[in-house]
Design a protein around this motif. Structure first.
Motif, PDB file in Angstrom:
ATOM      1  N   ASN A   1      -6.256 152.551  57.045  1.00 50.64           N
ATOM      2  CA  ASN A   1      -6.270 151.232  56.397  1.00 50.64           C
ATOM      3  C   ASN A   1      -7.695 150.774  56.097  1.00 50.64           C
ATOM      4  O   ASN A   1      -7.987 150.258  55.013  1.00 50.64           O
ATOM      5  CB  ASN A   1      -5.560 150.201  57.282  1.00 50.64           C
ATOM      6  N   GLU A   2      -8.592 150.970  57.077  1.00 47.10           N
ATOM      7  CA  GLU A   2      -9.987 150.565  56.875  1.00 47.10           C
ATOM      8  C   GLU A   2     -10.655 151.425  55.808  1.00 47.10           C
ATOM      9  O   GLU A   2     -11.482 150.933  55.030  1.00 47.10           O
ATOM     10  CB  GLU A   2     -10.749 150.668  58.197  1.00 47.10           C
ATOM     11  N   MET A   3     -10.301 152.714  55.768  1.00 49.41           N
ATOM     12  CA  MET A   3     -10.901 153.602  54.772  1.00 49.41           C
ATOM     13  C   MET A   3     -10.465 153.223  53.360  1.00 49.41           C
ATOM     14  O   MET A   3     -11.260 153.288  52.419  1.00 49.41           O
ATOM     15  CB  MET A   3     -10.511 155.051  55.067  1.00 49.41           C
ATOM     16  N   LYS A   4      -9.204 152.825  53.199  1.00 51.32           N
ATOM     17  CA  LYS A   4      -8.730 152.419  51.877  1.00 51.32           C
ATOM     18  C   LYS A   4      -9.525 151.220  51.367  1.00 51.32           C
ATOM     19  O   LYS A   4      -9.939 151.174  50.200  1.00 51.32           O
ATOM     20  CB  LYS A   4      -7.240 152.080  51.938  1.00 51.32           C
ATOM     21  N   SER A   5      -9.743 150.246  52.241  1.00 47.80           N
ATOM     22  CA  SER A   5     -10.513 149.058  51.851  1.00 47.80           C
ATOM     23  C   SER A   5     -11.956 149.431  51.562  1.00 47.80           C
ATOM     24  O   SER A   5     -12.554 148.959  50.579  1.00 47.80           O
ATOM     25  CB  SER A   5     -10.453 148.008  52.968  1.00 47.80           C
ATOM     26  N   TRP A   6     -12.521 150.286  52.410  1.00 51.27           N
ATOM     27  CA  TRP A   6     -13.929 150.682  52.248  1.00 51.27           C
ATOM     28  C   TRP A   6     -14.119 151.480  50.973  1.00 51.27           C
ATOM     29  O   TRP A   6     -15.100 151.273  50.247  1.00 51.27           O
ATOM     30  CB  TRP A   6     -14.358 151.503  53.462  1.00 51.27           C
ATOM     31  N   GLU A   7     -13.205 152.395  50.688  1.00 48.71           N
ATOM     32  CA  GLU A   7     -13.325 153.212  49.480  1.00 48.71           C
ATOM     33  C   GLU A   7     -13.167 152.363  48.220  1.00 48.71           C
ATOM     34  O   GLU A   7     -13.843 152.609  47.215  1.00 48.71           O
ATOM     35  CB  GLU A   7     -12.290 154.332  49.514  1.00 48.71           C
ATOM     36  N   ALA A   8     -12.304 151.352  48.274  1.00 49.18           N
ATOM     37  CA  ALA A   8     -12.162 150.441  47.130  1.00 49.18           C
ATOM     38  C   ALA A   8     -13.482 149.706  46.882  1.00 49.18           C
ATOM     39  O   ALA A   8     -13.900 149.515  45.734  1.00 49.18           O
ATOM     40  CB  ALA A   8     -11.041 149.446  47.400  1.00 49.18           C
ATOM     41  N   LYS A   9     -14.141 149.334  47.972  1.00 49.00           N
ATOM     42  CA  LYS A   9     -15.438 148.656  47.858  1.00 49.00           C
ATOM     43  C   LYS A   9     -16.483 149.600  47.285  1.00 49.00           C
ATOM     44  O   LYS A   9     -17.321 149.196  46.459  1.00 49.00           O
ATOM     45  CB  LYS A   9     -15.867 148.162  49.241  1.00 49.00           C
ATOM     46  N   MET A  10     -16.469 150.868  47.722  1.00 49.91           N
ATOM     47  CA  MET A  10     -17.432 151.851  47.212  1.00 49.91           C
ATOM     48  C   MET A  10     -17.250 152.078  45.713  1.00 49.91           C
ATOM     49  O   MET A  10     -18.226 152.253  44.977  1.00 49.91           O
ATOM     50  CB  MET A  10     -17.286 153.176  47.964  1.00 49.91           C
ATOM     51  N   ILE A  11     -15.996 152.083  45.249  1.00 46.58           N
ATOM     52  CA  ILE A  11     -15.724 152.260  43.821  1.00 46.58           C
ATOM     53  C   ILE A  11     -16.300 151.084  43.037  1.00 46.58           C
ATOM     54  O   ILE A  11     -16.882 151.250  41.969  1.00 46.58           O
ATOM     55  CB  ILE A  11     -14.209 152.400  43.576  1.00 46.58           C
ATOM     56  N   GLU A  12     -16.155 149.876  43.593  1.00 46.04           N
ATOM     57  CA  GLU A  12     -16.721 148.682  42.944  1.00 46.04           C
ATOM     58  C   GLU A  12     -18.240 148.773  42.856  1.00 46.04           C
ATOM     59  O   GLU A  12     -18.843 148.288  41.903  1.00 46.04           O
ATOM     60  CB  GLU A  12     -16.324 147.425  43.713  1.00 46.04           C
ATOM     61  N   LEU A  13     -18.853 149.406  43.872  1.00 43.94           N
ATOM     62  CA  LEU A  13     -20.315 149.548  43.902  1.00 43.94           C
ATOM     63  C   LEU A  13     -20.806 150.737  43.094  1.00 43.94           C
ATOM     64  O   LEU A  13     -22.005 150.999  43.032  1.00 43.94           O
ATOM     65  CB  LEU A  13     -20.788 149.688  45.353  1.00 43.94           C
ATOM     66  N   GLY A  14     -19.885 151.489  42.511  1.00 45.56           N
ATOM     67  CA  GLY A  14     -20.273 152.651  41.730  1.00 45.56           C
ATOM     68  C   GLY A  14     -20.591 153.873  42.572  1.00 45.56           C
ATOM     69  O   GLY A  14     -21.304 154.772  42.124  1.00 45.56           O
ATOM     70  N   ARG A  15     -20.058 153.913  43.788  1.00 41.62           N
ATOM     71  CA  ARG A  15     -20.316 155.049  44.681  1.00 41.62           C
ATOM     72  C   ARG A  15     -19.048 155.890  44.864  1.00 41.62           C
ATOM     73  O   ARG A  15     -18.588 156.136  45.964  1.00 41.62           O
ATOM     74  CB  ARG A  15     -20.833 154.556  46.035  1.00 41.62           C
ATOM     75  N   GLU A  16     -18.487 156.344  43.741  1.00 44.06           N
ATOM     76  CA  GLU A  16     -17.295 157.190  43.804  1.00 44.06           C
ATOM     77  C   GLU A  16     -17.548 158.492  44.545  1.00 44.06           C
ATOM     78  O   GLU A  16     -16.622 159.139  45.024  1.00 44.06           O
ATOM     79  CB  GLU A  16     -16.786 157.500  42.390  1.00 44.06           C
ATOM     80  N   ASP A  17     -18.836 158.885  44.630  1.00 42.52           N
ATOM     81  CA  ASP A  17     -19.177 160.137  45.323  1.00 42.52           C
ATOM     82  C   ASP A  17     -18.855 160.081  46.815  1.00 42.52           C
ATOM     83  O   ASP A  17     -18.735 161.128  47.470  1.00 42.52           O
ATOM     84  CB  ASP A  17     -20.669 160.446  45.151  1.00 42.52           C
ATOM     85  N   LEU A  18     -18.680 158.863  47.357  1.00 42.37           N
ATOM     86  CA  LEU A  18     -18.379 158.716  48.779  1.00 42.37           C
ATOM     87  C   LEU A  18     -16.878 158.600  49.050  1.00 42.37           C
ATOM     88  O   LEU A  18     -16.468 158.553  50.207  1.00 42.37           O
ATOM     89  CB  LEU A  18     -19.084 157.469  49.334  1.00 42.37           C
ATOM     90  N   VAL A  19     -16.082 158.571  47.989  1.00 45.57           N
ATOM     91  CA  VAL A  19     -14.634 158.423  48.135  1.00 45.57           C
ATOM     92  C   VAL A  19     -13.990 159.792  48.320  1.00 45.57           C
ATOM     93  O   VAL A  19     -14.343 160.751  47.635  1.00 45.57           O
ATOM     94  CB  VAL A  19     -14.036 157.723  46.899  1.00 45.57           C
ATOM     95  N   ARG A  20     -13.061 159.871  49.246  1.00 40.41           N
ATOM     96  CA  ARG A  20     -12.361 161.132  49.490  1.00 40.41           C
ATOM     97  C   ARG A  20     -11.538 161.541  48.274  1.00 40.41           C
ATOM     98  O   ARG A  20     -11.130 160.708  47.472  1.00 40.41           O
ATOM     99  CB  ARG A  20     -11.426 160.994  50.693  1.00 40.41           C
ATOM    100  N   SER A  21     -11.288 162.841  48.163  1.00 41.21           N
ATOM    101  CA  SER A  21     -10.463 163.317  47.065  1.00 41.21           C
ATOM    102  C   SER A  21      -9.013 162.912  47.304  1.00 41.21           C
ATOM    103  O   SER A  21      -8.618 162.581  48.421  1.00 41.21           O
ATOM    104  CB  SER A  21     -10.551 164.844  46.959  1.00 41.21           C
ATOM    105  N   ARG A  22      -8.214 162.935  46.274  1.00 39.05           N
ATOM    106  CA  ARG A  22      -6.801 162.554  46.392  1.00 39.05           C
ATOM    107  C   ARG A  22      -6.077 163.480  47.364  1.00 39.05           C
ATOM    108  O   ARG A  22      -5.215 163.059  48.129  1.00 39.05           O
ATOM    109  CB  ARG A  22      -6.138 162.622  45.011  1.00 39.05           C
TER     110      ARG A  22
END
Length: 229
Positions: free
Chosen positions: A172-193
């Motif tokens: 749950n925390e990772m989903k929120s954190w990854e959504a925030k990273m996408i907003e910041l333009g840091r898709e490179d830190l988001v896990r693959s599907r």
């Protein structure tokens, strides 16, 4: 470092560390009760407030030493055998890899990446480490590991349930954190599907068996209808 009988030249200190080396004794004398951490903070603050003209003195000293270091390093490399040069190159590669890893972990901490979910054994370990028998951390760890192996499934169940709850918290925390990273333009830190949808092997196997059973049942019904027709 094991690559040559001659010691490799040491890298020169930065301007800041030269300042620290020069002023640490005086700061320590003025603040005898201060801890090392407090001293470092005071020195860092003093460096920030130091006039540019005084900082330049340390910077010039660094440049002089750096030039000398370059000459010494070239002489050192020239006397190495091919095998020693290859070993030195490999050592340098490992050092850079370690530094990149440290920088990456530091960045993730600064960005507030959630802590990974703990396993049942890790939870058991944290709860019992202090009271465990053993004269050293390694001895305590070994004792607890042996205890964990001898525990029954029922005894392990509370810890495994806590681990499962922690896994839900992490996801749950990772989903929120990854959504925030996408907003910041840091898709490179988001896990693959594929990583996000990864399931337990047992769960996947169960679903496969269910699907096969349904398919088999459907096939039998189809054959039966054709037979009746």
């Amino acid at each position: 470092r094991g690559t040559s009988s001659n010691p490799r030249p040491k890298r020169p200190l930065t301007a800041y560390f030269r300042f620290v080396m020069d002023n640490r004794p005086a700061f320590k004398e003025k603040n005898p009760e201060a801890s090392n951490t407090e001293l470092v903070k005071k020195l860092a603050s003093a460096w920030k407030e130091l006039p540019a003209s005084q900082k330049q003195v340390y910077e010039e000293a660094r440049k002089t030493d750096w030039k000398r270091y370059g000459e010494q390093l070239a002489a050192y490399k020239a006397q190495l055998t091919p095998a020693q040069a290859a070993a030195l190159k490999e050592e340098r590669r490992k050092q850079l890899a370690r530094r990149r890893s440290i920088r990456a972990k530091r960045e993730l901490n600064q960005l507030g990446k959630p802590k990974r979910a703990r396993s049942g054994f890790n939870i058991f370990l944290s709860e019992n480490f202090q009271e465990s028998e053993g004269n050293s951390p390694v001895a305590k760890l070994k004792k607890l590991f042996d205890t964990w192996k001898k525990m029954s499934a029922a005894q392990k169940q509370p810890y495994l349930q806590l681990a499962q709850d922690d896994k839900v918290r992490y996801e749950n925390e990772m989903k929120s954190w990854e959504a925030k990273m996408i907003e910041l333009g840091r898709e490179d830190l988001v896990r693959s599907r594929k990583q996000r949808l990864k399931k337990k092997p047992a769960e996947t196997a169960k679903q496969t068996e269910t699907a096969k059973a349904k398919a088999s049942s459907s096939g039998k019904k189809t054959k039966l209808k054709k037979s009746e027709e």
